[in-house]
Design a protein around this motif. Sequence first.
Motif, mmCIF file in Angstrom:
data_model
loop_
_atom_site.group_PDB
_atom_site.id
_atom_site.type_symbol
_atom_site.label_atom_id
_atom_site.label_comp_id
_atom_site.label_asym_id
_atom_site.label_seq_id
_atom_site.Cartn_x
_atom_site.Cartn_y
_atom_site.Cartn_z
ATOM 1 N N ARG A 55 42.372 42.135 40.304
ATOM 2 C CA ARG A 55 42.522 40.882 39.597
ATOM 3 C C ARG A 55 41.281 40.040 39.867
ATOM 4 N NH1 ARG A 55 47.732 39.034 38.351
ATOM 5 N NH2 ARG A 55 46.466 37.417 37.291
ATOM 6 N N ALA A 56 40.423 40.493 39.073
ATOM 7 C CA ALA A 56 39.140 39.563 39.424
ATOM 8 C C ALA A 56 39.268 38.254 38.903
ATOM 9 C CB ALA A 56 38.067 40.258 38.365
ATOM 10 N N ASP A 57 40.392 38.053 37.973
ATOM 11 C CA ASP A 57 40.576 36.690 37.665
ATOM 12 C C ASP A 57 41.086 35.975 38.830
ATOM 13 O OD1 ASP A 57 42.937 38.196 37.472
ATOM 14 O OD2 ASP A 57 44.065 36.636 36.562
ATOM 15 N N LEU A 58 41.899 36.423 39.767
ATOM 16 C CA LEU A 58 42.332 35.747 40.912
ATOM 17 C C LEU A 58 41.477 35.176 41.886
ATOM 18 C CD1 LEU A 58 45.704 37.278 41.664
ATOM 19 C CD2 LEU A 58 45.320 35.345 40.559
ATOM 20 N N LEU A 59 40.158 36.320 42.129
ATOM 21 C CA LEU A 59 39.280 35.921 42.865
ATOM 22 C C LEU A 59 38.248 34.779 42.435
ATOM 23 C CD1 LEU A 59 37.746 39.773 43.829
ATOM 24 C CD2 LEU A 59 38.935 37.984 45.167
ATOM 25 N N GLY A 60 38.036 34.666 41.020
ATOM 26 C CA GLY A 60 37.213 33.557 40.451
ATOM 27 C C GLY A 60 38.116 32.434 40.505
ATOM 28 N N ARG A 101 40.225 31.675 42.867
ATOM 29 C CA ARG A 101 40.227 31.143 44.246
ATOM 30 C C ARG A 101 38.635 30.560 44.880
ATOM 31 N NH1 ARG A 101 43.377 36.485 46.960
ATOM 32 N NH2 ARG A 101 45.068 36.079 45.961
ATOM 33 N N SER A 102 37.696 31.185 44.371
ATOM 34 C CA SER A 102 36.484 30.623 44.474
ATOM 35 C C SER A 102 36.089 29.178 43.981
ATOM 36 C CB SER A 102 35.458 31.756 43.981
ATOM 37 O OG SER A 102 35.295 31.751 42.814
ATOM 38 N N ILE A 103 36.854 29.309 42.820
ATOM 39 C CA ILE A 103 36.428 27.575 42.030
ATOM 40 C C ILE A 103 37.620 26.725 42.967
ATOM 41 C CG2 ILE A 103 37.151 26.326 40.009
ATOM 42 C CD1 ILE A 103 36.652 28.867 38.312
ATOM 43 N N VAL A 104 38.508 27.110 43.237
ATOM 44 C CA VAL A 104 39.560 26.013 44.100
ATOM 45 C C VAL A 104 38.623 25.934 45.615
ATOM 46 C CG1 VAL A 104 41.429 25.918 45.371
ATOM 47 C CG2 VAL A 104 41.818 26.819 42.858
ATOM 48 N N LYS A 105 38.200 26.699 46.307
ATOM 49 C CA LYS A 105 37.470 26.789 47.315
ATOM 50 C C LYS A 105 36.018 25.558 47.157
ATOM 51 C CE LYS A 105 37.099 29.424 50.767
ATOM 52 N NZ LYS A 105 37.240 30.263 51.798
ATOM 53 N N GLY A 106 35.482 25.836 46.073
ATOM 54 C CA GLY A 106 34.425 25.002 45.757
ATOM 55 C C GLY A 106 34.606 23.610 45.383
ATOM 56 N N ILE A 112 34.924 36.694 53.090
ATOM 57 C CA ILE A 112 34.408 35.257 52.563
ATOM 58 C C ILE A 112 35.491 34.203 52.188
ATOM 59 C CG2 ILE A 112 32.154 36.007 51.783
ATOM 60 C CD1 ILE A 112 33.063 35.943 48.985
ATOM 61 N N GLY A 113 36.883 34.619 52.533
ATOM 62 C CA GLY A 113 38.164 34.147 52.525
ATOM 63 C C GLY A 113 38.597 33.875 51.252
ATOM 64 N N LEU A 114 38.478 34.890 50.422
ATOM 65 C CA LEU A 114 39.180 35.110 49.138
ATOM 66 C C LEU A 114 40.325 35.986 48.982
ATOM 67 C CD1 LEU A 114 35.959 34.902 46.790
ATOM 68 C CD2 LEU A 114 37.618 33.054 47.420
ATOM 69 N N GLY A 115 40.560 36.652 50.227
ATOM 70 C CA GLY A 115 41.600 37.833 50.063
ATOM 71 C C GLY A 115 41.217 39.030 49.767
ATOM 72 N N GLU A 116 41.942 40.204 50.015
ATOM 73 C CA GLU A 116 41.579 41.418 49.970
ATOM 74 C C GLU A 116 42.383 42.076 48.900
ATOM 75 O OE1 GLU A 116 41.817 43.739 53.416
ATOM 76 O OE2 GLU A 116 39.893 42.853 54.201
ATOM 77 N N ALA A 117 43.497 41.498 48.523
ATOM 78 C CA ALA A 117 44.485 42.123 47.646
ATOM 79 C C ALA A 117 44.085 42.132 46.209
ATOM 80 C CB ALA A 117 45.915 41.166 47.723
ATOM 81 N N PRO A 118 43.556 41.324 45.828
ATOM 82 C CA PRO A 118 42.980 41.320 44.241
ATOM 83 C C PRO A 118 42.108 42.455 44.006
ATOM 84 C CG PRO A 118 42.720 39.224 45.091
ATOM 85 C CD PRO A 118 43.041 39.825 46.179
ATOM 86 N N THR A 119 41.226 43.190 44.808
ATOM 87 C CA THR A 119 40.616 44.164 44.516
ATOM 88 C C THR A 119 40.513 45.432 45.570
ATOM 89 O OG1 THR A 119 38.670 43.339 45.693
ATOM 90 C CG2 THR A 119 38.646 43.017 43.420
ATOM 91 N N LYS A 120 41.603 45.281 46.286
ATOM 92 C CA LYS A 120 41.724 46.223 47.475
ATOM 93 C C LYS A 120 43.032 46.503 47.989
ATOM 94 C CE LYS A 120 39.319 47.148 52.048
ATOM 95 N NZ LYS A 120 38.442 46.638 53.108
ATOM 96 N N ARG A 121 44.022 46.072 47.384
ATOM 97 C CA ARG A 121 45.406 46.094 47.748
ATOM 98 C C ARG A 121 46.038 47.588 47.889
ATOM 99 N NH1 ARG A 121 45.637 43.683 43.299
ATOM 100 N NH2 ARG A 121 46.736 44.599 41.389
ATOM 101 N N THR A 122 45.478 48.518 47.016
ATOM 102 C CA THR A 122 45.684 49.988 47.112
ATOM 103 C C THR A 122 44.487 50.656 46.977
ATOM 104 O OG1 THR A 122 46.170 50.288 44.705
ATOM 105 C CG2 THR A 122 48.175 49.395 46.082
#
Length: 150
Positions: free
Chosen positions: A39-44, A46-51, A113-123
Amino acid sequence: MSATITPTLSQALGSGLAGAIALNVLHETVRQFVPDAPRADLLGERSIVKGFEAAGEQPPQGKKLYGLAMLGDVASNALYYSLVGVSKEQPVVAGAALGALAGIGAVTLPGPIGLGEAPTKRTTATAVMTVGWYLFGGLVAGAVFKRLKS
């Protein structure tokens, strides 16, 4: 005697854009059908929200947030994949290396970096798809660059 065409910045950027679009189309299509898809969309998002929050501003929501995430993802990946132009003799190999490194980074860096692992590493499947898809984007960029320079 054949003339060689010197690769230009526009060829490199165009190749990078092709790789980035291929990557994003793959991400966005497969995630609709495969539960373990990255879920690269979720990483993107989350990074926008953090910014925005770091700047003391209210972050966008909904479709606007998603749109900004997709725009940022395509733009950043296009610039990154345009580095295939550095390797004038082996752009496909360069694309593969760039893609593999991006995929490994997408799996290992979001957590620290605080964006969570689940979007790209959950399984394990999610992590493998993540690396594979970034590799795919790099290969597309390399192949397009090779074609444009010939």
